[in-house]
Scaffold this active site. Structure first.
Site, PDB file in Angstrom:
ATOM      1  N   GLY A   1     -15.858   3.441  37.675  1.00  0.00           N
ATOM      2  CA  GLY A   1     -15.712   2.270  38.525  1.00  0.00           C
ATOM      3  C   GLY A   1     -17.025   1.320  38.692  1.00  0.00           C
TER       4      GLY A   1
ATOM      5  CD  GLU B   1     -12.098  10.339  34.953  1.00  0.00           C
ATOM      6  OE1 GLU B   1     -11.597   9.723  34.629  1.00  0.00           O
ATOM      7  OE2 GLU B   1     -12.035  10.621  36.170  1.00  0.00           O
TER       8      GLU B   1
ATOM      9  CG  ASN C   1      -6.810   8.018  38.646  1.00  0.00           C
ATOM     10  OD1 ASN C   1      -5.773   7.928  39.420  1.00  0.00           O
ATOM     11  ND2 ASN C   1      -7.831   8.453  38.797  1.00  0.00           N
TER      12      ASN C   1
ATOM     13  CD  GLU D   1     -12.260   8.009  42.658  1.00  0.00           C
ATOM     14  OE1 GLU D   1     -11.118   8.001  42.935  1.00  0.00           O
ATOM     15  OE2 GLU D   1     -13.047   7.132  41.926  1.00  0.00           O
TER      16      GLU D   1
ATOM     17  CG  HIS E   1     -10.560  11.566  39.951  1.00  0.00           C
ATOM     18  ND1 HIS E   1     -11.614  11.145  40.766  1.00  0.00           N
ATOM     19  CD2 HIS E   1     -10.502  11.136  39.003  1.00  0.00           C
ATOM     20  CE1 HIS E   1     -11.770  10.054  40.079  1.00  0.00           C
ATOM     21  NE2 HIS E   1     -10.952   9.833  39.055  1.00  0.00           N
TER      22      HIS E   1
ATOM     23  CE  LYS F   1      -9.973   5.863  39.980  1.00  0.00           C
ATOM     24  NZ  LYS F   1     -11.274   5.740  39.850  1.00  0.00           N
TER      25      LYS F   1
ATOM     26  CB  SER G   1     -16.544   1.647  33.098  1.00  0.00           C
ATOM     27  OG  SER G   1     -16.834   1.911  34.358  1.00  0.00           O
TER      28      SER G   1
HETATM   29  P1  PGA Z   1     -12.308   3.385  35.991  1.00  0.00           P
HETATM   30  O1  PGA Z   1     -11.841   4.894  36.824  1.00  0.00           O
HETATM   31  O2  PGA Z   1     -11.756   3.411  34.669  1.00  0.00           O
HETATM   32  O3  PGA Z   1     -12.223   2.639  36.992  1.00  0.00           O
HETATM   33  O4  PGA Z   1     -13.716   3.615  35.803  1.00  0.00           O
HETATM   34  C1  PGA Z   1     -11.720   6.027  35.796  1.00  0.00           C
HETATM   35  C2  PGA Z   1     -11.412   7.319  36.751  1.00  0.00           C
HETATM   36  O5  PGA Z   1     -11.791   7.522  37.850  1.00  0.00           O
HETATM   37  O6  PGA Z   1     -10.277   7.926  36.341  1.00  0.00           O
END
Ligand code: PGA
Length: 251
Positions: A170, A164, A9, A96, A94, A11, A210
């Site tokens: 993140g 997640e 992803n 976010e 997601h 983003k 992460s």
């Molecule tokens: P990250 O994000 O690996 O940077 O923690 C995962 C995601 O939001 O899909």
């Protein structure tokens, strides 16, 4: 046992030429013999470029979001019809999108239905906040998100689920493989079983939050974990390919 899926992803990162360069490097370095389904999810503006870059290879492309209507007065949105032929997958719900853009379970459900209508494979994301986990509500929250996201759907062929935990995204604070496995083999798998019976066994369930080359194998060694949704570590070809290879070897 579903096929191992590693989805990147990206983003809101990489301009269109950087995205093509990254996709080419992943395409060239990917060994299809790993038997891992690799999915690249660039920003919408780079979907066509990335899809052309990986054409003819085993690498797949996914969108990060979409609207549920086919067309209309929805400024700034992209429809499932437009994604057809460019993508095989679409990330939906997601955290976010839910937290920063106010997406509700109901909206996510409409999008999941639209994805199925257009033969796009939805990667439905669910996850609890730290507050909910500390309050002992993780299982209830996850079950409710799975039920709501898949409400009024009969055929889940092609579905991918991603767990997640919001506190792990993140932050560098990945969930332990045991915590992830507990939710994925528990609340998620059981809810899918109770809603869809044996069809639930074909749904790949991915861990996200992460994930990096140092921890991916520990997730893959857990049987309820069928892959990973990778954010930050998917932005460098070498790191991402290492994750893919380690995941393939661990399964
Ligand atoms: P990250 O994000 O690996 O940077 O923690 C995962 C995601 O939001 O899909």
């Amino acid at each position: 046992m579903p096929k191992t899926v590693i989805a990147g992803n990206w983003k809101m990162n990489q301009n269109p030429s950087e995205a093509i360069e990254l996709a080419r490097a992943i395409r060239d370095g990917f060994d299809a013999a790993t038997n891992v389904e690799v999915v690249l999810c660039p920003p919408a503006i780079s979907l066509i470029g990335v899809s052309e870059a990986v054409q003819g290879s085993a690498v797949r492309v996914g969108a990060q979001n979409m609207h549920y209507e086919d067309a209309g007065a929805f400024t700034g949105e992209i429809s499932p019809l437009m994604l057809q032929g460019i993508c095989d997958y679409v990330i939906l719900g997601h955290s976010e999108r839910r937290q920063l853009f106010g997406e509700t379970d109901d909206l996510v459900n409409q999008k999941v239905k639209a994805a199925f209508r257009h033969s796009l494979r939805p990667i439905l994301c669910v996850g609890e906040t730290l507050e909910q986990r500390e309050g002992g509500q993780a299982n209830t929250v996850i079950e409710a998100q799975v039920r709501a996201g898949l409400s009024d759907i009969v055929d889940i062929t092609g579905l991918v689920l991603a767990y997640e935990p919001i506190w792990a995204i993140g932050t560098g604070q990945a969930a332990t493989p045991e915590i992830a496995s507990d939710i994925m083999g528990g609340a998620i798998q059981q809810t899918l079983q109770s809603m869809f019976g044996p069809a639930a066994n074909d749904v790949p369930i991915l861990y996200g939050g992460s994930v990096n080359p140092g921890n991916v194998a520990s997730y893959m060694s857990q049987s309820p974990i069928h892959g990973a949704l990778v954010g930050g570590a998917s932005l460098q070809a070498e790191q991402f390919l290492e994750i893919v290879n380690l995941a393939g070897a661990a399964k």
